[in-house]
Write an enzyme that holds these catalytic residues in place. Structure first.
Site, short mmCIF file in Angstrom:
data_model
loop_
_atom_site.label_atom_id
_atom_site.label_comp_id
_atom_site.label_asym_id
_atom_site.label_seq_id
_atom_site.Cartn_x
_atom_site.Cartn_y
_atom_site.Cartn_z
N CYS A 1 -26.18 -0.09 4.09
CA CYS A 1 -26.15 1.34 3.81
C CYS A 1 -27.00 2.06 4.85
O CYS A 1 -28.23 2.07 4.75
CB CYS A 1 -26.68 1.62 2.40
SG CYS A 1 -26.51 3.35 1.91
N GLU B 1 0.85 -1.20 0.00
CA GLU B 1 0.00 0.00 0.00
C GLU B 1 0.88 1.24 0.00
O GLU B 1 1.73 1.41 0.87
CB GLU B 1 -0.91 0.01 1.23
CG GLU B 1 -1.61 1.32 1.50
CD GLU B 1 -2.48 1.80 0.34
OE1 GLU B 1 -2.34 2.96 -0.05
OE2 GLU B 1 -3.28 0.98 -0.18
N GLN C 1 -13.77 6.22 5.23
CA GLN C 1 -14.54 6.97 4.25
C GLN C 1 -16.04 7.06 4.58
O GLN C 1 -16.68 8.07 4.24
CB GLN C 1 -14.34 6.37 2.85
CG GLN C 1 -12.91 6.54 2.37
CD GLN C 1 -12.69 5.99 0.97
OE1 GLN C 1 -13.62 5.87 0.18
NE2 GLN C 1 -11.45 5.62 0.67
N CYS D 1 -21.10 2.92 -1.87
CA CYS D 1 -22.30 3.18 -1.06
C CYS D 1 -23.37 3.89 -1.88
O CYS D 1 -23.38 5.11 -2.01
CB CYS D 1 -21.98 3.99 0.18
SG CYS D 1 -23.42 4.12 1.27
N LYS E 1 -21.06 -1.85 -2.82
CA LYS E 1 -19.66 -1.57 -2.51
C LYS E 1 -19.60 -0.69 -1.25
O LYS E 1 -19.58 0.54 -1.34
CB LYS E 1 -18.98 -0.91 -3.70
CG LYS E 1 -18.92 -1.83 -4.92
CD LYS E 1 -18.18 -1.21 -6.08
CE LYS E 1 -18.16 -2.14 -7.29
NZ LYS E 1 -17.46 -3.40 -7.05
N ALA F 1 -18.21 -0.52 3.15
CA ALA F 1 -17.32 -1.08 4.17
C ALA F 1 -17.98 -2.22 4.91
O ALA F 1 -17.31 -3.16 5.36
CB ALA F 1 -16.90 0.03 5.15
N ALA F 2 -19.31 -2.15 5.04
CA ALA F 2 -20.03 -3.24 5.70
C ALA F 2 -19.93 -4.54 4.91
O ALA F 2 -19.88 -5.63 5.50
CB ALA F 2 -21.50 -2.86 5.89
N ASP G 1 -14.13 -2.92 -2.87
CA ASP G 1 -14.75 -2.16 -3.95
C ASP G 1 -14.27 -2.56 -5.34
O ASP G 1 -14.96 -2.35 -6.33
CB ASP G 1 -14.47 -0.66 -3.76
CG ASP G 1 -15.16 -0.09 -2.54
OD1 ASP G 1 -16.08 -0.74 -2.02
OD2 ASP G 1 -14.79 1.02 -2.10
#
Length: 583
Positions: free
Chosen positions: A494, A188, A196, A314, A459, A461-462, A451
């Site tokens: 969401c 990374e 985010q 999201c 797409k 984070a959950a 994602d």
């Protein structure tokens, strides 16, 4: 600025900003060398703007852009000549500083010992040990293909993870939770990690943006090695990843979590006016505070909120910005004087019908106007107009230009450019995986999540929270010579912030099937609830940083099935010979 001194006349750094050039001049720098091509990232300053700022401050400028992973002899020669011509001290920069440090090392290879060069850059924080063979001059050609051949074959890492976002770190933590002694490497380039999902609340005046970031070093899972570099190319036939400095990293299992990119350039004039003229977006860390500034200062006029074609990060985030703005205007007593409009490229307000009635209640309460099948194609900030492509029910498309006093833009989104040419990508450039096991469809020792993968889920984070343990278990199965058996059912969530203090907690899987985490008697996700807001505002940042990124899979244990392996799964469950090829 993260300035690292290489020698008396040269320092290197990651990407610099226009506002920092005056500081560099004040610190005594006389010249700047740019080693980064334009357009590598959405928020990257244009080199022409940086050059103009440098010249305004009396600094000499040299532009020697180097393509990630392809430092050629001509680049080294140009860098050496620039240092000879420029008055020092000089600052060279690229995305992370690695390319600039590598150019210096190669430029000095004929004058300093290899050990001295490697020691110097190591003290500056750069590991160029993979360049030893090249520095010793064992190859005549130095293009990308031959760079890979120069490196000595080394023992492959057990697991290499590309991407240090939510997906990459969560799966690293899940793997190491199960086997702490595995050799897990995360690649990374960024040194900051962002939460985010919190940017919507920054734009709504709830969070401070600094609450949504942490140093990357602080979130890398314990036991994982962090390689701070960008990936230039995937070489799955060789079980290798090529880094921007030409080094190859070999693996037994690869997990690709590259994320996606925001295509601001697809909307004409947008990048030039972002952050001014009433044009904003919660999809950028630096712009979310501007959203709140616009909301709290707008007293009357027209506010536009846009949503592009799917997929996007999201799917509810664009309308969440509208709801929080409307709630703020209502509290300030000015909502009746603001013409609120939501323009979406889709044909419905939200893709899962069960949640639409509650959302429509808020649309009506805020007197917001919905415009379906409308895609933003241009923004003129100085004129404060937005142009849309509008498709009618017969499929006929026309353009319409509308004025605004404020516009919140959700940009079009898609795979990263280097993924579009990657052997791991599908026709569009998404990491091509089986939607159940998240194993690559062609390479049995490769997985994808987050994602950037092709799974037909939201797409969010959950979604990563449920994907990470699936990929972790299936990765360990491959390392053990077994077939993957953990199954991902498409979960995504969401939390639709319909007002300050109320959330419609949408949770669903493949095909829009509802997948609530908590029992309905406790929280009915199809209705606005305070508990949903409490989860979003108070609990989710902690769940993200302190549970998900640390391998604590609260309410996220995957289903593990017994099934016959696909043919390539047996081939993937293999050993590796000394050349890192499957046998």
């Amino acid at each position: 600025m993260d300035i690292r001194k290489i020698g008396p006349g040269l320092s290197v750094s990651p990407q610099i900003r226009e506002m920092e050039i005056g500081i560099l001049a004040a610190q005594g720098f006389k010249g700047i060398v740019c080693n980064r091509p334009d357009g590598e990232e959405d928020d990257q300053p244009a080199s022409a703007a940086l050059q103009a700022a440098a010249e305004r401050h009396g600094l000499a400028w040299r532009n020697i852009p180097v393509v990630s992973g392809a430092i050629a002899d001509k680049d080294v020669t140009a860098f050496r000549e620039a240092l000879a011509e420029l008055e020092g001290p000089v600052l060279a920069f690229c995305r992370t500083g690695t390319r600039s440090a590598t150019l210096w090392a190669l430029a000095e290879a004929g004058h300093l010992s290899v050990d001295a060069i490697l020691s110097t850059v190591h003290e500056a924080g750069y590991d160029l040990s993979g360049q030893r063979e090249r520095l010793q001059g064992t190859a005549a050609r130095r293009d990308t293909d031959n760079l890979r051949k120069q490196f000595p074959k080394t023992r492959p890492h057990d697991v290499v993870i590309v991407g240090g976002g939510a997906a990459g770190l969560a799966v690293a933590a899940s793997i190491l939770k199960r086997r702490p002694h595995l050799d897990v490497t995360v690649i990374e380039p960024r040194d900051i990690h962002y939460y985010q999902p919190g940017w919507t609340l920054v734009g709504g005046g709830v969070f401070n943006r600094d609450q949504t970031k942490r140093p990357m070093a602080s979130v890398i899972p314990l036991g994982a090695k962090w390689v701070q570099a960008a990936v230039a190319e995937f070489k799955p036939e060789d079980n290798a990843v090529l880094l921007e400095n030409g080094e190859s990293v070999h693996y037994k299992v690869l997990i690709a979590a590259p994320g996606l990119q925001l295509d601001w350039d697809k909307i004409k004039g947008l990048k030039e006016t972002l952050g001014q003229n009433g044009v904003t977006s919660n999809y950028r860390f630096d712009l979310a505070p501007y959203t709140w500034e616009l909301v709290r200062t707008l007293k009357f006029g027209r506010a536009l909120f846009t949503q592009p074609v799917m997929p996007i990060k999201c799917a509810g985030a664009p309308q969440k910005a509208m709801y929080l703005a409307c709630d703020a205007w209502k509290r300030l007593g000015v909502l009746g004087d603001i013409d609120v409009n939501f323009h979406t490229a889709g044909a419905v307000l939200f893709g899962v019908a069960d949640y639409v009635p509650a959302l429509m209640d808020y649309v009506k309460a805020y007197d917001a106007h919905l415009h379906f099948k409308e895609s933003l194609v241009a923004v003129d900030g100085s004129a404060k107009t937005a142009t849309f492509e509008v498709t009618d029910n017969e499929g006929v498309t026309r353009t319409e230009t509308r004025p605004f006093d404020m516009i919140h833009v959700c940009p079009p989104q898609g795979p990263l450019d280097f993924m579009k040419k990657s052997p791991l990508g599908d026709a569009a450039g998404w990491v091509e995986v089986h939607h159940d096991t998240l194993q690559h469809v062609r390479y049995g020792n490769v997985f994808g999540l987050g994602d950037g993968c092709s799974a037909a889920n939201a797409k969010t984070a959950a979604a990563v929270r449920k994907q990470a343990p699936v990929v972790a278990l299936n990765t360990l199965a491959i390392l053990d010579g077994k077939a993957p058996s953990a199954i991902y059912e498409g979960y995504g969530s969401c939390p639709l912030t319909v007002e300050r203090g109320k959330v419609v907690l949408a949770e669903f899987g493949y095909g829009g099937k509802l997948q609530p985490t908590l029992p309905r008697w406790l929280i009915d996700g199809t209705k606005p609830t305070f508990l949903g807001w409490f989860l979003k505002e108070k609990l989710m940042p902690g769940i993200y940083f302190d549970l998900m990124l640390k391998g604590r899979e609260w309410l996220a244990e995957p289903n593990v099935l017994s099934h016959a392996p696909r043919p390539f799964e047996v081939e993937a469950a293999c050993d590796f010979d000394s050349s890192n090829r499957q046998v």
